[in-house]
Design a protein around this motif. Structure first.
Motif, short mmCIF file in Angstrom:
data_model
loop_
_atom_site.label_atom_id
_atom_site.label_comp_id
_atom_site.label_asym_id
_atom_site.label_seq_id
_atom_site.Cartn_x
_atom_site.Cartn_y
_atom_site.Cartn_z
N UNK A 1 0.85 -1.18 0.00
CA UNK A 1 0.00 0.00 0.00
C UNK A 1 0.89 1.24 0.00
N UNK A 2 0.59 2.20 -0.88
CA UNK A 2 1.40 3.41 -0.97
C UNK A 2 1.18 4.27 0.26
N UNK A 3 2.25 4.59 0.98
CA UNK A 3 2.15 5.39 2.19
C UNK A 3 3.09 6.61 2.15
N UNK A 4 3.81 6.79 1.05
CA UNK A 4 4.72 7.93 0.93
C UNK A 4 4.99 8.19 -0.55
N UNK A 5 5.55 9.37 -0.81
CA UNK A 5 5.91 9.72 -2.19
C UNK A 5 7.05 8.84 -2.69
N UNK A 6 7.00 8.50 -3.97
CA UNK A 6 8.14 7.85 -4.60
C UNK A 6 9.16 8.91 -5.02
N UNK A 7 10.41 8.50 -5.07
CA UNK A 7 11.49 9.40 -5.46
C UNK A 7 12.15 8.88 -6.74
N UNK A 8 12.67 9.84 -7.52
CA UNK A 8 13.37 9.46 -8.74
C UNK A 8 14.83 9.13 -8.38
N UNK A 9 14.99 7.96 -7.81
CA UNK A 9 16.30 7.47 -7.39
C UNK A 9 16.29 5.95 -7.46
N UNK A 10 17.48 5.36 -7.28
CA UNK A 10 17.58 3.90 -7.30
C UNK A 10 17.04 3.30 -8.59
N UNK A 11 16.17 2.29 -8.45
CA UNK A 11 15.61 1.61 -9.61
C UNK A 11 14.76 2.52 -10.47
N UNK A 12 14.04 3.47 -9.85
CA UNK A 12 13.22 4.40 -10.64
C UNK A 12 14.09 5.25 -11.56
N UNK A 13 15.18 5.77 -11.03
CA UNK A 13 16.08 6.56 -11.86
C UNK A 13 16.76 5.68 -12.90
N UNK A 14 17.06 4.43 -12.55
CA UNK A 14 17.72 3.52 -13.48
C UNK A 14 16.85 3.28 -14.72
#
Length: 561
Positions: free
Chosen positions: A199-212
């Motif tokens: 369950x989403x409980x916080x904002x996602x960040x453009x880092x790690x796998x997302x940035x990859x």
């Protein structure tokens, strides 16, 4: 441009592999106890990114064999660990230990994970589109996806030569509701900001796998896609299926219903790849209730005419050849009565134990686990038979129960072949290789007339590989009992045969021959039973190593094709 190496045919390392797979010498082991060799701290994953384009046929076979043997070892460790309480004690397992995790940990400590010396971009040598895995850890062992929980595998910026993280693979799972899977197009949700219930409980960040993933889009680098599919045939309740290469074509962020920022990625499947197994899975499921759902090619819905437990279909959408229908179907080999040697069966009144006389013939160990999976290959396996007192559902009666998976004889561009319409788990019994048993003298006479004869002695001894722990256990001893004499008989499949006669030849097979006795005790005339050596997905062709009797220029066996 992003810097990575093209590991082409001219740069292939075939003879001298850099994966540090040390083979442990075999030592004497009179107590038949196993212990694992720990080679210390495992090697860190490399940050050297390479691509392997256009492998030659010879090197495709080589790498396929490496992956196959690695998966067999993984399955062997896992299957041994759940076989029985005595084996658990010998291996040092406790009841809470996850067997898939233990198998992966043991192999990593011994340096047996594949491709740890390179980070492969794109297709992985030896892994084919449609390959199915029961456990996430197995993906890591073969190098397909390095993280057991994270959905995005990537080279971090700290270890990337350009200081940009680069994604190598993603797992598209049914448990994430934010993913939209349209087959050739996927909308993939980023990671981060979720609790243990996803369950989403916080904002996602453009880092790690997302940035990859964003950087892979920027550089035009493809990623491997593995789909997690819920399926009751898997012991884990899910199969992980490799579906090929995709490219990230766009990304964005949006706000979900709870007000949190999430990243989205649009991936498109690269053209000119084999079709996805997802299509085959849907078709295989629909054939259970609608056997005529395919518009053309249905030649016969059951060539066994009800003799097998499940129908054996015949399919040909290439030409008008229906040759398999010209032969009488034989469920099991016909063995002449004069070669039978009868003995006393076990006297077990309910479930057989290790004190059972049949189990003692097998070296005092059960040949199968409680799910009917072959634990270890042997020169010969004795099953309880018609003269035994144990119940029909005895653990030591597996092959005599017949076919349990839907099989199909199909026409291809090079002849006839056999494929499964179900998932077949590694170590599962498939069918008997059936024919009319001929003594050596009679076989020699008939061979001069051009009869179709199959000689059991010419099959490679693939059973030695199933359950082989020599790479991780220094006191592993290859089974040598029950000892059998040289086999001097042949199977005549010229008029009477079963589905096995149409199985193709391969130097990297997914099926092996295991000799079994259950209805008589003549060691010179065992039955040829076929077992899966890897998890076989629907519509994957079954293959055997016929020991060189096939024409190597063609993948088909010469006798029935």
């Amino acid at each position: 441009m992003f810097d990575y190496v093209f590991w082409g045919v001219e740069n292939e390392v075939v003879e001298n592999n850099n994966d540090a797979r040390d083979i442990v010498p075999v030592a004497e082991n009179p107590s038949n106890q196993f212990f694992f060799l720990d080679q210390g701290q495992h090697q860190q994953r490399s940050n050297e990114m390479v691509r392997v384009p256009n492998l030659s046929r010879e090197n495709q076979v080589y790498y396929r064999g490496i992956v196959r043997k690695t998966r067999m070892l993984y399955d062997a460790i896992r299957i041994y660990s759940v076989a029985d309480e005595e084996m658990k004690i010998a291996f040092g397992f406790d009841k809470q230990c996850r067997r898939d995790l233990k198998a992966a940990t043991v192999m990593r400590s011994c340096g047996l994970w594949l491709f740890t010396d390179k980070r492969i971009i794109g297709a992985l040598p030896g892994v084919e589109i449609g390959d199915a895995f029961c456990y996430r850890f197995e993906l890591s062992v073969v190098g397909l996806h390095g993280y057991n929980q994270a959905g995005i595998d990537f080279v971090p910026a700290s270890r990337s030569p350009n200081r940009d993280p680069i994604a190598t693979s993603i797992v598209v799972s049914d448990r994430f509701t934010g993913n939209i899977d349209e087959g050739n197009m996927i909308t993939y949700s980023g990671t981060g900001g979720q609790d243990k219930n996803f369950t989403q409980i916080a904002h996602q960040k453009l880092e790690g796998g997302n940035l990859a993933l964003e950087r892979s889009m920027h550089y035009g680098i493809e990623v491997r896609v593995i789909r997690g599919r819920l399926h009751k045939a898997s012991p884990n309740g899910k199969f992980y299926v490799y579906d090929g290469l995709y490219r990230v074509i766009e990304y964005w962020h949006e706000t979900d219903t709870a007000g949190y920022r999430v990243y989205k990625y649009r991936l498109e499947r690269l053209p000119n790849q084999p079709k996805m197994s997802s299509d085959d899975l849907l078709l295989a499921e629909s054939l259970k209730t609608k056997p005529l759902v395919r518009p053309r090619g249905n030649a016969c819905l059951d060539i066994s005419m009800g003799r097998e437990n499940v129908p054996i279909t015949l399919f040909n959408d290439i030409d008008g050849n229906h040759e398999p229908l010209e032969h009488d179907y034989l469920v099991k080999s016909f063995i002449p009565l004069h070669v039978h040697q009868y003995g006393n069966g076990c006297q077990c009144l309910s479930a057989c134990s290790k004190d059972c006389s049949c189990i003692r013939k097998n070296g005092g160990q059960f040949a199968y686990d409680r799910d009917g999976i072959l634990i270890q290959g042997k020169p010969l396996i004795f099953e309880c038979g018609p003269y035994c007192s144990c119940l029909p559902n005895c653990r030591n009666r597996v092959t005599q129960r017949g076919v349990r998976h839907r099989l199909e004889v199909f026409r291809s561009g090079t002849g006839w072949g056999v494929r499964s319409l179900d998932y077949i788990l590694a170590g599962s019994f498939i069918c008997e290789y059936a024919g009319v048993v001929l003594t050596n003298e009679l076989a020699q006479l008939l061979s001069m007339g051009g009869n179709n004869l199959v000689y059991p002695r010419r099959f490679t001894e693939s059973w030695k590989e199933w359950g082989d722990l020599s790479q991780i256990s220094p006191n592993y001893v290859q089974p040598s009992v029950p000892e059998i004499p040289p086999l001097d008989f042949a199977l005549d499949v010229s008029t009477l045969r079963n589905v096995a006669s149409y199985i193709s030849h391969s130097r990297s097979p997914n099926v092996m021959v295991q000799f079994v006795l259950y209805d008589h005790n003549n060691l010179m005339f065992p039955r040829l039973m076929l077992f899966a050596t890897e998890t076989i997905p629907p519509f994957r062709e079954l293959t055997l190593d016929y020991g060189g009797v096939a024409d190597e220029s063609s993948p088909k066996f010469a006798i029935c094709n």
